[in-house]
Write an enzyme that holds these catalytic residues in place. Structure first.
Site, PDB file in Angstrom:
ATOM      1  N   CYS A 280      40.920  59.366  96.888  1.00 45.36           N
ATOM      2  CA  CYS A 280      40.848  60.833  96.876  1.00 45.36           C
ATOM      3  C   CYS A 280      39.718  61.379  97.750  1.00 45.36           C
ATOM      4  CB  CYS A 280      40.709  61.321  95.451  1.00 45.36           C
ATOM      5  SG  CYS A 280      41.927  60.538  94.398  1.00 45.36           S
TER       6      CYS A 280
ATOM      7  N   LYS B   8      42.329  72.357  92.165  1.00 46.43           N
ATOM      8  CA  LYS B   8      43.425  71.453  91.771  1.00 46.43           C
ATOM      9  C   LYS B   8      44.413  72.047  90.758  1.00 46.43           C
ATOM     10  CE  LYS B   8      41.262  67.161  93.247  1.00 46.43           C
ATOM     11  NZ  LYS B   8      40.064  67.712  93.909  1.00 46.43           N
TER      12      LYS B   8
ATOM     13  N   GLU C 100      30.852  64.957  87.106  1.00 45.19           N
ATOM     14  CA  GLU C 100      30.525  65.818  88.249  1.00 45.19           C
ATOM     15  C   GLU C 100      29.518  66.899  87.834  1.00 45.19           C
ATOM     16  OE1 GLU C 100      33.888  67.486  90.335  1.00 45.19           O
ATOM     17  OE2 GLU C 100      32.654  68.029  92.068  1.00 45.19           O
TER      18      GLU C 100
ATOM     19  N   HIS D  22      35.139  68.512  93.093  1.00 44.79           N
ATOM     20  CA  HIS D  22      36.285  67.602  93.024  1.00 44.79           C
ATOM     21  C   HIS D  22      37.166  68.011  91.855  1.00 44.79           C
ATOM     22  CE1 HIS D  22      38.550  64.088  93.989  1.00 44.79           C
ATOM     23  NE2 HIS D  22      38.401  63.582  92.784  1.00 44.79           N
TER      24      HIS D  22
ATOM     25  N   PHE E 208      38.890  57.124  93.477  1.00 44.47           N
ATOM     26  CA  PHE E 208      38.995  55.831  92.800  1.00 44.47           C
ATOM     27  C   PHE E 208      38.393  54.792  93.740  1.00 44.47           C
ATOM     28  CE2 PHE E 208      42.995  56.331  89.875  1.00 44.47           C
ATOM     29  CZ  PHE E 208      42.251  57.098  89.015  1.00 44.47           C
TER      30      PHE E 208
ATOM     31  N   HIS F 179      46.531  67.547  92.228  1.00 49.61           N
ATOM     32  CA  HIS F 179      45.609  66.644  92.904  1.00 49.61           C
ATOM     33  C   HIS F 179      46.381  65.977  94.046  1.00 49.61           C
ATOM     34  CE1 HIS F 179      42.574  63.964  93.976  1.00 49.61           C
ATOM     35  NE2 HIS F 179      42.153  63.565  92.793  1.00 49.61           N
TER      36      HIS F 179
END
Lengths: 78, 405
Positions: free
Chosen positions: B159, B329, B308, B297, B393, B334
């Site tokens: 991502c 998102k 975060e 994010h 990830f 996403h």
């Protein structure tokens, strides 16, 4: 019961790459070297093996051989 | 002496708009593009919703013959790249650089051909499977279409891919290797087997009955992310190139950093994210207190949003509470390797227009996420310096600091 216990132990042994003899009824998944991702793999394998569906809410409680067997029995009954 | 790097063109395609105008109009109004999946019947799955791009006609830019040998990931990439190039009014040349980010490449083709192999037999596997699904296929199609022959590569850092692609393009220009770089990210992963794999990870929202309010970043009742598809591209230019052709820019990139958590395959780690933010701030040469806005994010998973938030607090201290933060998102899903690039396009539009799209679906304060997330209503505010985050990830972190011009 013993059949379920043996099948659960075999799945855990396969997923965590440990020998079945190293797994006792009281072993925890983390003691055997499992983390959150491994636990998910074990749960997926259990669902396929026993043809059951384990809801997300129960995942955090499935952290040992004992609680895993209990969850499988509960869902087989229910 | 580092060269100054400007953003002179933007392109985007998402579930809420096939170009930057429609995307921006929906984003600033807080309109979500999350719906029930139409690509396949998802009835048997835990999650049945996603940010699909439904009104997309690839034939507008791609001819029928070429389309047959092109995965959807490349189609989306071409559309966003096309818009960015037109927006900048540049003519790419032999030395233009091209950097593409993608998390999963042509995985829809992979999925289809595996199905053919297992259900119909080996004779039914397409000879185009490998070239269509390889990670750099989009890069090849874009370079061919626009005659881009300079420095180039494809980045795959899950991502973080799209934001890493823009950051690496920035470094090429900053360090004097090229004058112009086309950079961005693309991903299209909504096919049955792959979506099923996402469901097996149990990180997707299960609010199937209310798709548009399903993804709830930073809200206490968040229950997971929603998958999307899309692409975002930007044209980056040196000051020299921009002045030579008397062109306008949206923003100037001041700093970029990329780090590894080195901890876990999927769980985020605050320490790796903190290092990325601090290094990006250090390169930008500004005081951290100058950051007014963070395009986060913000995935809507319990862990991501908590970590975060912790990261932002660690980096900015008490000042964190004054920063306007948002997450886009819930609007588009996403989009994985495209998400950082789309967030960066959105950040540039915020700098240009002085509007921060809202973090929609925010309903309840989580004591562990207690910053200002621009809940539910767009904020009209002149922003001078912003930060854009993308965490993948694998523990890949990318952060860019960008300034209004």
């Amino acid at each position: 019961m013993d059949d379920i216990l043996d099948r659960v132990k075999r799945i855990v042994a396969d997923e965590l790459e440990v020998d079945v003899s190293e797994i006792s009824d009281d072993s925890s998944i983390s003691e055997l070297g499992g983390d959150s991702l491994k636990a998910l793999s074990i749960i997926s394998a259990l669902e396929a093996e026993f043809d059951i569906t384990i809801p997300d809410e129960e995942i955090s409680h499935i952290n040992s051989i004992k609680t895993t067997v209990e969850a499988v029995e509960r869902h087989l009954r229910g | 002496m580092p060269h100054r790097v400007f953003v002179s063109g933007l392109g985007v395609i998402t579930a809420i708009g096939n170009n930057k105008e429609t995307f921006w109009k929906s984003a600033t109004k807080g309109i979500s593009g999350i719906k029930r999946i139409t690509t396949f019947d998802p009835s048997h799955l835990r999650t049945q919703i996603a940010g699909e791009i439904n009104d997309f006609d690839p034939l507008l830019l791609i001819d029928k013959r070429e389309l047959k040998e092109m995965d959807r990931v490349s189609q989306l990439g071409i559309f966003a790249a096309h818009e960015a190039i037109n927006d900048a009014s540049i003519k790419p040349h032999e030395d233009t650089a091209l950097i593409v980010g993608t998390g999963l490449g042509g995985i829809i083709t992979d999925d289809e051909q595996h199905k053919n192999f297992h259900t119909k037999g080996w004779r039914f596997v397409s000879p185009l499977t490998i070239p269509m699904s390889m990670y750099n296929a989009t890069e090849c199609y874009i370079s061919k279409r626009f005659g881009i022959k300079g420095h180039g590569f494809t980045i795959t850092t899950a991502c973080a891919s799209g934001l890493n692609a823009i950051g690496e393009g920035f470094r090429l220009i900053r360090d004097g290797y090229v004058d112009i770089a086309l950079c961005g990210g693309t991903d299209a992963t909504i096919s049955e087997a792959i979506f099923t794999a996402w469901c097996a990870m149990r990180i997707l929202s299960k609010r199937n009955d209310t798709p548009q309010t399903s993804c709830r970043p930073f809200s206490k009742d968040r229950d997971g992310m929603v998958l999307g598809e899309g692409a975002g591209f930007v044209v980056l230019e040196s000051e020299h190139s921009l002045k030579k052709r008397d062109a306008k820019a949206y923003a100037e990139i001041l700093g970029y950093a990329s780090t590894h958590d080195a901890t876990h395959l999927t769980a985020p780690d605050s320490k790796g994210q903190i290092r990325a933010m601090q290094k990006a701030l250090e390169m930008s040469g500004i005081d951290k207190n100058d950051i007014q806005y963070i395009n986060s994010h913000g995935t809507g998973t319990v862990l991501n949003d908590k970590v975060e938030t912790e990261t932002i607090k660690q980096v900015f201290g008490q000042k964190a509470y004054e920063i306007n933060i948002n997450a886009i998102k819930p609007l588009i899903g996403h989009t994985l390797g495209a998400s950082g690039a789309i967030a960066f396009v959105s950040t540039c539009l915020t700098l240009k227009d002085g509007v921060i799209p809202p973090t929609i679906n925010y309903t309840e304060l989580d004591p562990e996420c207690d910053l200002n997330y621009t809940p539910n209503t767009a904020l009209h505010k002149d922003i001078n310096v912003a930060m854009c985050n993308a965490f993948g990830f694998g523990g890949n972190n990318a952060v860019i600091v960008v300034k209004k011009v």
